[in-house]
Scaffold this motif. Sequence first.
Motif, PDB file in Angstrom:
ATOM      1  N   LEU A  39       5.141  16.490  -4.151  1.00  0.00           N
ATOM      2  CA  LEU A  39       3.951  15.770  -4.618  1.00  0.00           C
ATOM      3  C   LEU A  39       4.254  14.286  -4.838  1.00  0.00           C
ATOM      4  O   LEU A  39       3.426  13.419  -4.547  1.00  0.00           O
ATOM      5  CB  LEU A  39       3.430  16.400  -5.905  1.00  0.00           C
ATOM      6  CG  LEU A  39       2.653  17.715  -5.726  1.00  0.00           C
ATOM      7  CD1 LEU A  39       2.523  18.451  -7.060  1.00  0.00           C
ATOM      8  CD2 LEU A  39       1.271  17.436  -5.134  1.00  0.00           C
ATOM      9  N   THR A  40       5.441  13.993  -5.329  1.00  0.00           N
ATOM     10  CA  THR A  40       5.859  12.600  -5.531  1.00  0.00           C
ATOM     11  C   THR A  40       6.012  11.894  -4.194  1.00  0.00           C
ATOM     12  O   THR A  40       5.506  10.776  -3.998  1.00  0.00           O
ATOM     13  CB  THR A  40       7.186  12.536  -6.300  1.00  0.00           C
ATOM     14  OG1 THR A  40       7.048  13.236  -7.538  1.00  0.00           O
ATOM     15  CG2 THR A  40       7.593  11.097  -6.576  1.00  0.00           C
ATOM     16  N   ARG A  41       6.684  12.553  -3.271  1.00  0.00           N
ATOM     17  CA  ARG A  41       6.912  11.954  -1.952  1.00  0.00           C
ATOM     18  C   ARG A  41       5.587  11.685  -1.244  1.00  0.00           C
ATOM     19  O   ARG A  41       5.398  10.619  -0.640  1.00  0.00           O
ATOM     20  CB  ARG A  41       7.784  12.890  -1.109  1.00  0.00           C
ATOM     21  CG  ARG A  41       8.049  12.399   0.310  1.00  0.00           C
ATOM     22  CD  ARG A  41       8.784  13.443   1.112  1.00  0.00           C
ATOM     23  NE  ARG A  41       8.828  13.114   2.520  1.00  0.00           N
ATOM     24  CZ  ARG A  41       9.172  13.978   3.477  1.00  0.00           C
ATOM     25  NH1 ARG A  41       9.490  15.223   3.167  1.00  0.00           N
ATOM     26  NH2 ARG A  41       9.182  13.609   4.738  1.00  0.00           N
ATOM     27  N   MET A  96       6.577  12.240 -10.754  1.00  0.00           N
ATOM     28  CA  MET A  96       5.410  12.753 -10.044  1.00  0.00           C
ATOM     29  C   MET A  96       4.122  12.179 -10.636  1.00  0.00           C
ATOM     30  O   MET A  96       3.248  11.676  -9.903  1.00  0.00           O
ATOM     31  CB  MET A  96       5.378  14.282 -10.122  1.00  0.00           C
ATOM     32  CG  MET A  96       4.114  14.913  -9.590  1.00  0.00           C
ATOM     33  SD  MET A  96       4.036  16.695  -9.912  1.00  0.00           S
ATOM     34  CE  MET A  96       3.923  16.731 -11.710  1.00  0.00           C
ATOM     35  N   CYS A  97       3.984  12.246 -11.949  1.00  0.00           N
ATOM     36  CA  CYS A  97       2.769  11.739 -12.590  1.00  0.00           C
ATOM     37  C   CYS A  97       2.606  10.247 -12.353  1.00  0.00           C
ATOM     38  O   CYS A  97       1.494   9.767 -12.071  1.00  0.00           O
ATOM     39  CB  CYS A  97       2.811  12.035 -14.089  1.00  0.00           C
ATOM     40  SG  CYS A  97       2.706  13.784 -14.498  1.00  0.00           S
ATOM     41  N   ALA A  98       3.695   9.498 -12.437  1.00  0.00           N
ATOM     42  CA  ALA A  98       3.628   8.053 -12.235  1.00  0.00           C
ATOM     43  C   ALA A  98       3.205   7.724 -10.805  1.00  0.00           C
ATOM     44  O   ALA A  98       2.439   6.779 -10.571  1.00  0.00           O
ATOM     45  CB  ALA A  98       4.976   7.411 -12.547  1.00  0.00           C
ATOM     46  N   ALA A  99       3.705   8.497  -9.836  1.00  0.00           N
ATOM     47  CA  ALA A  99       3.360   8.240  -8.438  1.00  0.00           C
ATOM     48  C   ALA A  99       1.882   8.487  -8.180  1.00  0.00           C
ATOM     49  O   ALA A  99       1.232   7.729  -7.443  1.00  0.00           O
ATOM     50  CB  ALA A  99       4.219   9.121  -7.523  1.00  0.00           C
ATOM     51  N   CYS A 126      -4.410  11.379 -12.950  1.00  0.00           N
ATOM     52  CA  CYS A 126      -5.387  11.052 -11.912  1.00  0.00           C
ATOM     53  C   CYS A 126      -6.660  10.483 -12.534  1.00  0.00           C
ATOM     54  O   CYS A 126      -6.790  10.416 -13.749  1.00  0.00           O
ATOM     55  CB  CYS A 126      -5.677  12.301 -11.081  1.00  0.00           C
ATOM     56  SG  CYS A 126      -4.208  12.922 -10.189  1.00  0.00           S
ATOM     57  N   ASP A 127      -7.598  10.082 -11.692  1.00  0.00           N
ATOM     58  CA  ASP A 127      -8.761   9.334 -12.178  1.00  0.00           C
ATOM     59  C   ASP A 127      -9.846  10.206 -12.794  1.00  0.00           C
ATOM     60  O   ASP A 127     -10.331   9.920 -13.883  1.00  0.00           O
ATOM     61  CB  ASP A 127      -9.353   8.504 -11.035  1.00  0.00           C
ATOM     62  CG  ASP A 127      -8.381   7.461 -10.530  1.00  0.00           C
ATOM     63  OD1 ASP A 127      -7.765   6.775 -11.372  1.00  0.00           O
ATOM     64  OD2 ASP A 127      -8.222   7.328  -9.307  1.00  0.00           O
TER      65      ASP A 127
END
Length: 267
Positions: A39-41, A96-99, A126-127
Motif C-alpha cells: 500500500l505504501t509503494r 503507509m498512512c503518511a504515504a 485519507c480525505d
Amino acid sequence: MDKVHWEYLSLHRENRVLEVTFRSPNKVNSLNNAMMRELTRLAQELQFDSELNVIILTGAQDIFSAGMDLNDPEAANAGNLTVAQRRQLVKVGPAMCAAWEALEPVTIVAIEGWCIGGGTALAVACDWRVAADNASFYVPELKLGMNMSWQSVPRFTHLIGPAKTKQLLILAEPLDAATAERWGLLDYVCAPGQALSRARELAAQVAAMPPVPVRMAKRAINASATALDSAVSFMDADQFLLTQDTEDALEGATAFLKKRPPQFTGN
C-alpha cells in the motif's frame, strides 16, 4: 504500474478514477507488514501520476479491516530483533498512512463491516470516509495496554475534536456508523453493501472538476490543517515500543484472548 504484480492489491482504473482493493489472506482482512508495504509503494508511485483526480480505497471482503495482523510472522518475530530493528519494523504502519495522506488526488475510503485499529488509522489518513450504516469502528489499543500510534492522534483530533478523540481512544468502545457520522469520523453513510457505489458517485463528481485546482485545493487545506501534526506525534512509534514491553500490555493481550476483563497495574 499496470504491469506490476501486486500480491495483496487489485487495481481498476477508469479515466481519472482509480479503485484500489486490498485483500489479506485471512477472513478479517487484517493488515500484515507485507500488505502495508505494498500500500505504501502504490501510494508513492501514484504521486507521479498526473492524470488521476480520485483514488478509492476499499477492503475486499465484508469487513474493511480488523487492524494489524497479530499472526503476521514479522510481528511474531519482533521479540528476536534488536531495538534498532524493531524501531524499523514499527515504522511500516505510519509510513503507509503518511504515504496515503500525502497523495494529491482526492482519496475516498469505502467501508463495509468492521474498521478496527490500524484500519481506522489508514481510513483517517485519507480525505473522505463512506460507510455502510451497519459498519462499526473500534480503536482498542489502549484497552490492550498500548498507545495509539501511526501518527493518527492528530488526524483523529482534526476530525472529531479533542474530547471525542479521548472518548474514542481512552474508553476504547466500538462506535456504530450513526455515531461515527455524528462525531465527524464519517462523511457519508449509506445502505449496507452500497459503500463502494456511493464512493464511486463522489469520485465521479470530483473527476468532473478541473484536475489541477482540485490538487491545489487539497494541498492547501491539508497544509493549513496538519502543519504541526508531525511535531506532536513523531515519538508515538517509540512510545508504542515502550508500552508493548510493559506488564499491562501482556495483561491486555492475555485478557483479550481469554475474553475476560483486564486487570491493569501501571507496570
